[in-house]
Write an enzyme that holds these catalytic residues in place. Structure first.
Site, mmCIF file in Angstrom:
data_model
loop_
_atom_site.group_PDB
_atom_site.id
_atom_site.type_symbol
_atom_site.label_atom_id
_atom_site.label_comp_id
_atom_site.label_asym_id
_atom_site.label_seq_id
_atom_site.Cartn_x
_atom_site.Cartn_y
_atom_site.Cartn_z
ATOM 1 N N ASP A 13 5.011 1.226 8.092
ATOM 2 C CA ASP A 13 3.920 0.428 6.677
ATOM 3 C C ASP A 13 2.369 0.909 6.909
ATOM 4 O OD1 ASP A 13 3.108 -1.270 5.013
ATOM 5 O OD2 ASP A 13 2.161 -2.657 5.995
ATOM 6 N N CYS A 77 7.257 -1.540 3.538
ATOM 7 C CA CYS A 77 6.014 -1.700 3.174
ATOM 8 C C CYS A 77 6.826 -1.157 1.219
ATOM 9 C CB CYS A 77 5.677 -0.196 3.488
ATOM 10 S SG CYS A 77 4.464 0.387 2.010
ATOM 11 N N ASN A 78 6.163 -2.337 0.780
ATOM 12 C CA ASN A 78 7.491 -2.322 -0.941
ATOM 13 C C ASN A 78 6.350 -0.520 -1.582
ATOM 14 O OD1 ASN A 78 8.585 -4.658 -1.875
ATOM 15 N ND2 ASN A 78 6.893 -5.277 0.036
ATOM 16 N N CYS A 192 4.877 -7.298 -1.134
ATOM 17 C CA CYS A 192 4.143 -6.537 -0.107
ATOM 18 C C CYS A 192 3.981 -7.477 0.796
ATOM 19 C CB CYS A 192 2.889 -6.498 -0.778
ATOM 20 S SG CYS A 192 1.759 -5.789 -0.176
#
Length: 266
Positions: A13, A77-78, A192
């Protein structure tokens, strides 16, 4: 890593958001060792040029895969997933990758009012990937995309200091709440992985109650499904602790303490 240890699960991330996924993954995979990678040198991702960020993450993974030889890599992590997941799978075909994408499909299936909002970083909001998800799974409901510049940073501050400005949280989430023809937004997708750390503050400052969809458990279950099933029930507990890796090499002392609180050695 000893010969009795399985390969680790690598979790990546931009900062601390992936800890929400790690928390769920440990419940489902207690026999696994985890390596948590925080790209703190690159945080936040929102201000990056897309091509530069894509190149950065692929380059980072070249080193990470060589160094840790993970059984699977989770992009928790988007922003990174919607940008670079395909590139990672092409560059490292020997490593299974699990991404994190906005939970638009389950939100569309669960809404009663037909009004849902996707709360994300500006990068995730503007990606065609996100709009394709809406077209594929939510064409019959109204989806409002809300890009927050500040929430990820507010989450990092909250986890470091134990305090966050609630009025700032209220301002960031306010665009998620709409009323139309007597109907109200009833679901907000947390797109998120940082945002679930603030969900209690979001509930407190929201103008009315909604369901907040946290994708962490679904991501962990997807990762579990891709691990070799024939070995899982008999694998011993790992003999080495889970590790935290910081791309800066010099993390904020408060973040280091937070990682230690999550049982991560750095």
């Amino acid at each position: 890593m000893t010969t009795s240890d399985p390969k680790p699960v690598l979790m990546f991330d931009s900062g601390i958001g992936g800890l929400t996924v790690l928390r769920e993954a440990r419940v489902l995979m207690p026999e696994r060792r985890f390596v948590y990678v925080a790209d703190d040198a690159g945080f936040p991702y929102g201000g990056w040029d897309e091509e530069q960020l894509r190149e950065r993450i692929v380059t980072l993974f070249g080193d990470l895969i060589e160094r840790y030889d993970p059984e699977i890599a989770v992009i928790a992590c988007n922003t990174a997933s919607t940008l670079v997941l395909g590139d990672l799978r092409s560059a490292f075909p020997q490593t299974p990758f699990v991404g994190t994408v906005p939970a638009i499909k389950p939100a569309a299936e669960r809404t009663r009012s037909g009004l849902i909002s996707v709360l994300a970083t500006p990068g995730t909001v503007k990606r065609q990937y996100t709009r394709d998800l809406i077209g594929d799974w939510a064409s019959k409901v109204h989806v409002r995309l809300v890009g927050s510049e500040r929430l990820a940073g507010l989450a990092e501050t909250y986890m470091r200091e134990g305090f966050v400005d609630e009025s700032a949280v209220r301002d960031e989430i306010a665009p998620c709440f709409i009323e139309h023809d007597g109907r109200r937004t009833d679901i907000v997708v947390l797109a998120c992985t940082h945002y679930p750390f603030l969900v209690n503050r979001m509930r407190k400052t929201a103008p009315w109650p909604v369901d907040w969809i946290d994708p962490a458990e679904a991501i962990a279950r997807r990762a579990l499904s891709l691990l070799p099933k024939e070995r899982r029930p008999h694998e011993p507990m790992p003999t080495e602790p889970d590790n935290a890796v910081f791309t800066s090499g010099n993390p904020d002392p408060a973040i280091r303490r937070l990682m230690q609180g999550f049982g991560l050695r750095s």
